[in-house]
Structures are given as structure tokens and as C-alpha cells.
Design a protein around this motif. Structure first.
Motif, PDB file in Angstrom:
ATOM      1  N   TYR A 153       0.841  -1.200   0.000  1.00  0.00           N
ATOM      2  CA  TYR A 153       0.000   0.000   0.000  1.00  0.00           C
ATOM      3  C   TYR A 153       0.878   1.253   0.000  1.00  0.00           C
ATOM      4  O   TYR A 153       0.648   2.191  -0.771  1.00  0.00           O
ATOM      5  CB  TYR A 153      -0.917   0.005   1.222  1.00  0.00           C
ATOM      6  CG  TYR A 153      -1.888   1.161   1.221  1.00  0.00           C
ATOM      7  CD1 TYR A 153      -3.165   1.007   0.703  1.00  0.00           C
ATOM      8  CD2 TYR A 153      -1.521   2.419   1.709  1.00  0.00           C
ATOM      9  CE1 TYR A 153      -4.061   2.062   0.673  1.00  0.00           C
ATOM     10  CE2 TYR A 153      -2.405   3.482   1.677  1.00  0.00           C
ATOM     11  CZ  TYR A 153      -3.668   3.297   1.161  1.00  0.00           C
ATOM     12  OH  TYR A 153      -4.536   4.358   1.128  1.00  0.00           O
ATOM     13  N   ILE A 154       1.879   1.270   0.852  1.00  0.00           N
ATOM     14  CA  ILE A 154       2.773   2.421   0.952  1.00  0.00           C
ATOM     15  C   ILE A 154       3.514   2.637  -0.358  1.00  0.00           C
ATOM     16  O   ILE A 154       3.515   3.741  -0.913  1.00  0.00           O
ATOM     17  CB  ILE A 154       3.760   2.238   2.125  1.00  0.00           C
ATOM     18  CG1 ILE A 154       3.025   2.371   3.459  1.00  0.00           C
ATOM     19  CG2 ILE A 154       4.920   3.235   2.034  1.00  0.00           C
ATOM     20  CD1 ILE A 154       3.858   1.982   4.679  1.00  0.00           C
ATOM     21  N   GLU A 155       4.148   1.611  -0.871  1.00  0.00           N
ATOM     22  CA  GLU A 155       4.984   1.775  -2.054  1.00  0.00           C
ATOM     23  C   GLU A 155       4.182   2.024  -3.331  1.00  0.00           C
ATOM     24  O   GLU A 155       4.686   2.656  -4.263  1.00  0.00           O
ATOM     25  CB  GLU A 155       5.927   0.587  -2.208  1.00  0.00           C
ATOM     26  CG  GLU A 155       6.958   0.549  -1.091  1.00  0.00           C
ATOM     27  CD  GLU A 155       8.030  -0.494  -1.235  1.00  0.00           C
ATOM     28  OE1 GLU A 155       9.072  -0.333  -0.582  1.00  0.00           O
ATOM     29  OE2 GLU A 155       7.838  -1.465  -2.005  1.00  0.00           O
ATOM     30  N   GLN A 156       2.941   1.591  -3.364  1.00  0.00           N
ATOM     31  CA  GLN A 156       2.093   1.814  -4.542  1.00  0.00           C
ATOM     32  C   GLN A 156       1.303   3.122  -4.459  1.00  0.00           C
ATOM     33  O   GLN A 156       0.618   3.493  -5.424  1.00  0.00           O
ATOM     34  CB  GLN A 156       1.126   0.633  -4.733  1.00  0.00           C
ATOM     35  CG  GLN A 156       1.799  -0.651  -5.134  1.00  0.00           C
ATOM     36  CD  GLN A 156       2.511  -0.544  -6.467  1.00  0.00           C
ATOM     37  OE1 GLN A 156       2.001   0.022  -7.426  1.00  0.00           O
ATOM     38  NE2 GLN A 156       3.728  -1.081  -6.532  1.00  0.00           N
ATOM     39  N   ASN A 157       1.392   3.846  -3.364  1.00  0.00           N
ATOM     40  CA  ASN A 157       0.619   5.068  -3.186  1.00  0.00           C
ATOM     41  C   ASN A 157       0.835   6.087  -4.315  1.00  0.00           C
ATOM     42  O   ASN A 157      -0.138   6.647  -4.833  1.00  0.00           O
ATOM     43  CB  ASN A 157       0.902   5.663  -1.805  1.00  0.00           C
ATOM     44  CG  ASN A 157      -0.150   6.634  -1.339  1.00  0.00           C
ATOM     45  OD1 ASN A 157       0.156   7.636  -0.709  1.00  0.00           O
ATOM     46  ND2 ASN A 157      -1.406   6.365  -1.628  1.00  0.00           N
ATOM     47  N   PRO A 158       2.078   6.349  -4.754  1.00  0.00           N
ATOM     48  CA  PRO A 158       2.262   7.308  -5.848  1.00  0.00           C
ATOM     49  C   PRO A 158       1.635   6.839  -7.171  1.00  0.00           C
ATOM     50  O   PRO A 158       1.203   7.661  -7.975  1.00  0.00           O
ATOM     51  CB  PRO A 158       3.780   7.419  -5.993  1.00  0.00           C
ATOM     52  CG  PRO A 158       4.354   6.849  -4.759  1.00  0.00           C
ATOM     53  CD  PRO A 158       3.355   5.880  -4.215  1.00  0.00           C
ATOM     54  N   VAL A 159       1.563   5.538  -7.380  1.00  0.00           N
ATOM     55  CA  VAL A 159       0.935   4.993  -8.583  1.00  0.00           C
ATOM     56  C   VAL A 159      -0.573   5.218  -8.511  1.00  0.00           C
ATOM     57  O   VAL A 159      -1.185   5.723  -9.466  1.00  0.00           O
ATOM     58  CB  VAL A 159       1.270   3.498  -8.757  1.00  0.00           C
ATOM     59  CG1 VAL A 159       0.550   2.911  -9.971  1.00  0.00           C
ATOM     60  CG2 VAL A 159       2.776   3.291  -8.859  1.00  0.00           C
ATOM     61  N   ARG A 160      -1.183   4.866  -7.366  1.00  0.00           N
ATOM     62  CA  ARG A 160      -2.625   5.068  -7.193  1.00  0.00           C
ATOM     63  C   ARG A 160      -3.009   6.533  -7.310  1.00  0.00           C
ATOM     64  O   ARG A 160      -4.085   6.868  -7.793  1.00  0.00           O
ATOM     65  CB  ARG A 160      -3.088   4.531  -5.832  1.00  0.00           C
ATOM     66  CG  ARG A 160      -3.276   3.040  -5.772  1.00  0.00           C
ATOM     67  CD  ARG A 160      -3.970   2.611  -4.486  1.00  0.00           C
ATOM     68  NE  ARG A 160      -3.351   3.167  -3.298  1.00  0.00           N
ATOM     69  CZ  ARG A 160      -2.256   2.694  -2.714  1.00  0.00           C
ATOM     70  NH1 ARG A 160      -1.662   1.622  -3.203  1.00  0.00           N
ATOM     71  NH2 ARG A 160      -1.764   3.265  -1.634  1.00  0.00           N
ATOM     72  N   ALA A 161      -2.121   7.426  -6.883  1.00  0.00           N
ATOM     73  CA  ALA A 161      -2.394   8.864  -6.941  1.00  0.00           C
ATOM     74  C   ALA A 161      -2.129   9.451  -8.321  1.00  0.00           C
ATOM     75  O   ALA A 161      -2.364  10.641  -8.545  1.00  0.00           O
ATOM     76  CB  ALA A 161      -1.550   9.585  -5.890  1.00  0.00           C
ATOM     77  N   GLY A 162      -1.623   8.643  -9.256  1.00  0.00           N
ATOM     78  CA  GLY A 162      -1.377   9.102 -10.611  1.00  0.00           C
ATOM     79  C   GLY A 162      -0.112   9.929 -10.775  1.00  0.00           C
ATOM     80  O   GLY A 162       0.047  10.637 -11.770  1.00  0.00           O
ATOM     81  N   LEU A 163       0.818   9.818  -9.827  1.00  0.00           N
ATOM     82  CA  LEU A 163       2.062  10.588  -9.906  1.00  0.00           C
ATOM     83  C   LEU A 163       3.107   9.930 -10.798  1.00  0.00           C
ATOM     84  O   LEU A 163       3.951  10.614 -11.381  1.00  0.00           O
ATOM     85  CB  LEU A 163       2.635  10.810  -8.502  1.00  0.00           C
ATOM     86  CG  LEU A 163       1.733  11.564  -7.527  1.00  0.00           C
ATOM     87  CD1 LEU A 163       2.362  11.623  -6.144  1.00  0.00           C
ATOM     88  CD2 LEU A 163       1.432  12.960  -8.048  1.00  0.00           C
ATOM     89  N   VAL A 164       3.083   8.600 -10.871  1.00  0.00           N
ATOM     90  CA  VAL A 164       4.020   7.823 -11.690  1.00  0.00           C
ATOM     91  C   VAL A 164       3.308   6.584 -12.209  1.00  0.00           C
ATOM     92  O   VAL A 164       2.259   6.201 -11.694  1.00  0.00           O
ATOM     93  CB  VAL A 164       5.279   7.395 -10.880  1.00  0.00           C
ATOM     94  CG1 VAL A 164       6.164   8.581 -10.548  1.00  0.00           C
ATOM     95  CG2 VAL A 164       4.887   6.646  -9.619  1.00  0.00           C
ATOM     96  N   ALA A 165       3.905   5.942 -13.218  1.00  0.00           N
ATOM     97  CA  ALA A 165       3.323   4.715 -13.772  1.00  0.00           C
ATOM     98  C   ALA A 165       3.693   3.484 -12.949  1.00  0.00           C
ATOM     99  O   ALA A 165       2.908   2.552 -12.824  1.00  0.00           O
ATOM    100  CB  ALA A 165       3.762   4.531 -15.221  1.00  0.00           C
ATOM    101  N   THR A 166       4.923   3.494 -12.388  1.00  0.00           N
ATOM    102  CA  THR A 166       5.360   2.376 -11.552  1.00  0.00           C
ATOM    103  C   THR A 166       5.983   2.917 -10.269  1.00  0.00           C
ATOM    104  O   THR A 166       6.563   4.010 -10.266  1.00  0.00           O
ATOM    105  CB  THR A 166       6.406   1.490 -12.267  1.00  0.00           C
ATOM    106  OG1 THR A 166       7.612   2.238 -12.444  1.00  0.00           O
ATOM    107  CG2 THR A 166       5.888   0.984 -13.605  1.00  0.00           C
TER     108      THR A 166
END
Length: 195
Positions: A153-166
Motif C-alpha cells: 500500500y505504501i509503495e504503490q501510493n504514488p501509482v494510485r495517486a497518478g504521480l508515476v506509472a510504476t
């Protein structure tokens, strides 16, 4: 409020901690009771609002401040040995960290927030203004499955927020290859994760 449903992370027990910038959520926020029914639902609701970063400051978007927070998180583990740092992400207006504290929260979170607030306000040219919100959200890890879920959850947060693709593309995260911090559970002797 979120603080009413927060859980405490005790010394020696792995847990997730989320803290946010002062003013990053609306002061008069009102969520339906069903959304706030459990600590987990409350956390996800608040995190989604924070991920949109539509309200309040987003000082952590600044590379100099985000880097300062990452360095302070890492120093708390390696230099000061206040906790074992398993995973982290510095989002535009909040921070998630998965830690196993070696000291009570006031001895690790207080210095972390105090130092980073002072330095960030210096960078911003501000004095006497709050940087971090006083409240935070804690989630005690109860199993290795939950540990892995929180780490993801922590490491995927920027992906879920649309900040990066991976996740590996986000430089302010333990998922970033240069962080050299693979998300690993505490030693098996930790009774919280041993079953």
C-alpha cells in the motif's frame, strides 16, 4: 475525527504511521458515518482525499523538502537507531512509513517531525508557522500477510495517486531502486509478525 480511530504502535511492534502537512485536509470535513465505521475505512477515505492534494499545502512536492524528509526517515533508522524502517513514501502532502520502533513514538516521531518542520520552514522562508498536523494515523501490523499488504500500500501510493506509472519511478519512496530499502518483515522473533 481520525485520531479517535487511530491505533497505537508500541515499541518493538511493527506498524504503519501516516502523518500529514498542517492544513492538508479541510478543517470542517464531514464524512458519512459508514465511511468512518472502522479505522481501516477512515484511513482509506482520508488517504484518498490527501492523494488528490486538492486542498492545502503540498510542500512535499518540492524536491529539496521531500529529500530532506527521506533523509531524516533514513537517519532515524540508521544513525539514531530509533526504529527499523521497512517502507516509506513521501507524497505531496503526507508521509507513510512502516516501522518497528525501538523507542516510544514521542522519541522518534517527535524529533523527526520537529527537525523536518524546522528545516522545511527555513527552506520556505517561514517562521513560527506549523508545518505538520499534530494528529497522525497508526496501524499496528498483526501478521506477515498484513505487513506485506501495508508495505505494498505504501509503495504503490504514488501509482494510485497518478504521480508515476510504476512505484520504482518515484524518488521519494522505498520502492525507488536507489533507496536500497527492500520492504522486508522484522525478524521472526517479532511476535507480532510471527504468525
Amino acid at each position: 475525527t481520525l485520531s479517535k480511530v487511530a491505533k497505537l504502535i508500541y515499541e518493538g511492534e511493527a506498524g504503519g504511521r501516516t502523518f500529514r502537512l498542517h492544513g492538508s485536509l479541510p478543517a470542517n470535513r464531514d464524512f458519512p458515518p459508514a465511511v468512518m465505521a472502522t479505522a481501516g475505512k477512515a484511513f482509506v477515505t482520508m488517504d484518498r482525499v490527501l492523494d488528490r492534494a486538492a486542498i492545502g499545502p503540498s510542500y512535499l512536492r518540492m524536491a529539496e523538502i521531500a529529500g530532506l524528509v527521506v533523509a531524516a526517515l533514513q537517519a532515524g533508522a540508521s544513525r539514531f537507531e530509533r526504529y527499523r524502517l521497512h517502507a516509506y513514501v513521501v507524497m505531496p502532502n503526507h508521509v507513510h512509513a512502516l516501522v518497528t520502533p525501538h523507542v516510544v513514538a514521542t522519541r522518534w516521531l517527535g524529533p523527526l517531525k520537529g527537525f523536518t518542520a524546522h528545516e522545511a520552514n527555513r527552506i520556505l522562508g517561514r517562521t513560527g508557522e506549523p508545518f505538520w498536523q499534530d494528529e497522525s494515523y497508526d496501524r499496528l501490523v498483526r501478521s506477515s500477510v498484513e505487513f506485506d499488504r501495508i508495505c505494498n500500500y505504501i509503495e504503490q501510493n504514488p501509482v494510485r495517486a497518478g504521480l508515476v506509472a510504476t512505484a520504482a519511478e518515484f524518488p521519494w519512496s522505498s520502492a525507488y531502486p536507489e533507496s536500497k530499502l527492500p520492504c522486508q518483515a522484522a525478524e521472526p522473533a517479532n511476535s507480532v509478525l510471527a504468525g
